[in-house]
Design an enzyme around this catalytic site. Structure first.
Site, PDB file in Angstrom:
ATOM      1  CB  ILE A  60      -1.459  -0.045   1.048  1.00 39.36           C
ATOM      2  CG1 ILE A  60      -1.728  -1.238   1.003  1.00 39.36           C
ATOM      3  CG2 ILE A  60      -1.585   0.871   1.126  1.00 39.36           C
ATOM      4  CD1 ILE A  60      -2.411  -1.256   0.093  1.00 39.36           C
ATOM      5  CG  HIS A 109      -9.603 -11.666  -4.361  1.00 35.78           C
ATOM      6  ND1 HIS A 109      -9.665 -13.431  -3.845  1.00 35.78           N
ATOM      7  CD2 HIS A 109      -9.040 -11.259  -3.142  1.00 35.78           C
ATOM      8  CE1 HIS A 109      -8.576 -13.545  -2.770  1.00 35.78           C
ATOM      9  NE2 HIS A 109      -8.461 -12.419  -2.386  1.00 35.78           N
TER      10      HIS A 109
END
Length: 498
Positions: free
Chosen positions: A13, A50
């Site tokens: 991140i 995902h």
């Protein structure tokens, strides 16, 4: 040291945010308390992308996952030379009650706008996965799921940021944040004091500790441990898709998948912990994972023998069970990111865009013009075993270091290890070499190549072999020279010379 934006934390991140902000004429600095980027949550996850078919789109993590599409990731991985395999995922059903879960997830997929989902019959399951337990009854196929190497992604993002002017300080732990007149004044670290206009707290498991340095906070972050098996490459073709066991209240389900490097990764369980430093694996947990998931799905996968290694990762879980991404409540110039667990890897590009928007809100005086000399991506790392025979021969003729194999298990050359030490964010320990090149990731786990890698680090960095570490800080490989040990045990210089 003055900087426009200081990012705390060098996981996927923090690195994605640095990559995003370096597109502009903004001075960006990233500090990481460990000796390399991607040493916390980001390095030990399921490596999956995902598409969000089963996320709650009413939660922030669901919204960001759905925003970061596989097309966005395909472009990003191409720029950064990171392998991305879209292999699809299957939820395997062995009990009649599992169909209720599968039907529910199918409805979620439709609600989330995901295309291509399909319920598979037993025959279709065994055709897709010939090595699966023949007792399987049905499954749910999502063709959009991808796998990548999370360390390579993080490293690619961070290296691109460095190539575009970002400064990365490793072994730099934040010890205090000074606030004056409800604004960030300075950030005190073990490597000096920084004077940023904006602070981005992406410290993973320690994001609550960092946030609490500036104000009273209303959230906590705890580690949720997950343990994994990594199987030898001889089983690389045993599993074709990412295979889920039935989901639980805290997890999408345990997973077995083929990695981009040719291994099989299997795990993980989910244990809520208190200790943020507990990366230990346990026999009970591993036995449970193997018995209830691995052996049930793929009976031919062994419990021991061809398991290259077992390891654990800690996910940063907030008490909201959702991502927390927002300005500090009482202090201007502080942006907190907390609880970035799954699907954090999938959501990283969307999180970076969201954070850019938050930085713009408090950093109106920053120069948001786009860089005219912006560097797209990074140079492709040389990977010897991906080259043709002709390409290898030419490379070795130009530089004989690429013809000297250091890691026999993974066929890694001295040239690749030297490249890793000389990259924009240099590798300076055995683990950082291993993550960049795979030297030490094979069957012998560094038994053959480890001493040779130590020697290369020693020579290239001009340090004593006693200073070479496994993972930085005090994790030294060698305690003392053999001559010194002999003297401690009652020897003498004269005896040693003989």
């Amino acid at each position: 040291m003055k900087t426009d934006v200081l990012i705390i934390g060098g996981g996927v991140i923090g690195s994605a945010i640095a990559h995003q902000l370096c597109k502009y004429n903004v001075d960006v600095t990233l500090v990481e308390k460990e000796s390399d980027v991607c040493t916390g949550t980001s390095k030990a996850n399921s490596s999956m992308l995902h598409d969000g078919y089963n996320v709650d789109k009413h939660k922030l993590k669901g919204q960001l996952c759905l925003k970061a599409t596989k097309e966005i990731y395909a472009d990003l991985c191409k720029e950064l030379h990171v392998d991305l395999n879209i292999i699809g995922s299957i939820v395997a059903g062995f009990e009649d009650k599992d169909m209720e879960t599968i039907n529910h997830q199918m409805e979620m997929a439709k609600e989330n706008g995901i295309q291509g989902m399909k319920i598979l019959t037993r025959e279709e399951m065994l055709a897709a996965e010939p090595n699966m337990n023949p007792e399987v009854k049905f499954g749910l196929l999502d063709p959009n799921t991808g796998v990548l190497n999370p360390f390579e992604l993080t490293m690619g993002l961070a290296e691109n940021a460095v190539l575009n002017g970002a400064k990365v300080y490793l072994n730099t732990e934040v010890t205090d944040i000074v606030v004056k007149d409800q604004k960030i004044d300075s950030v005190v670290t073990t490597n000096g004091t920084f004077y940023p206009k904006v602070v981005i707290n992406s410290a993973g498991l320690y994001s609550d500790k960092i946030a609490a340095m500036v104000e009273e906070i209303d959230f906590t972050v705890k580690p949720r441990k997950g343990q994994y098996f990594l199987f030898d490459k001889q089983y690389g073709d045993h599993v074709k898709h990412a295979i889920y066991s039935a989901p639980t209240a805290f997890s999408k389900g345990m997973i077995i998948l083929p990695t981009t490097e040719g291994n099989i990764l299997a795990g993980s369980n989910a244990e809520l912990m208190d200790d943020k430093t507990d990366f230990a694996t346990t026999a009970d947990a591993l036995n449970n994972i193997y018995g209830t998931m691995i052996h049930k799905l793929y009976p031919k996968l062994p419990r021991m023998g061809d398991v290259t290694t077992a390891f654990a990762g800690l996910r940063a879980v907030s008490d909201t069970e959702d991502f927390i991404i927002s300005h500090a409540k009482t202090v201007r110039g502080m942006i907190n990111l907390a609880g970035i667990q799954s699907p954090g890897l999938s959501s990283a590009p969307a999180i970076a865009e969201m954070v850019e928007g938050l930085v713009r809100e408090v950093g109106q005086d920053l120069d948001w013009s786009e860089k005219k000399d912006y560097v797209i991506g990074r140079p492709a790392p040389i990977v010897l075993n991906k080259l043709s025979y002709e390409e290898r021969s030419q490379l070795i003729a130009e530089n004989p270091d690429y013809g000297q194999i250091i890691c026999r298990c993974e066929s890694i050359s001295k040239g690749e290890i030297l490249d890793a030490i000389r990259r924009p964010i240099p590798a300076t320990s055995l683990d950082s070499i291993k993550r960049r090149t795979r030297a030490g990731m094979g069957r012998c786990q560094g038994g053959f190549c480890g001493p040779r890698v130590v020697g290369i680090i020693e020579q290239e960095l001009g340090i004593s072999p006693l200073e070479v570490t496994k993972r930085g800080k005090e994790s030294r490989i060698l305690a003392m020279r053999a001559k010194e040990l002999a003297l401690q045990e009652g020897g003498s210089h004269e005896k040693i010379k003989l």
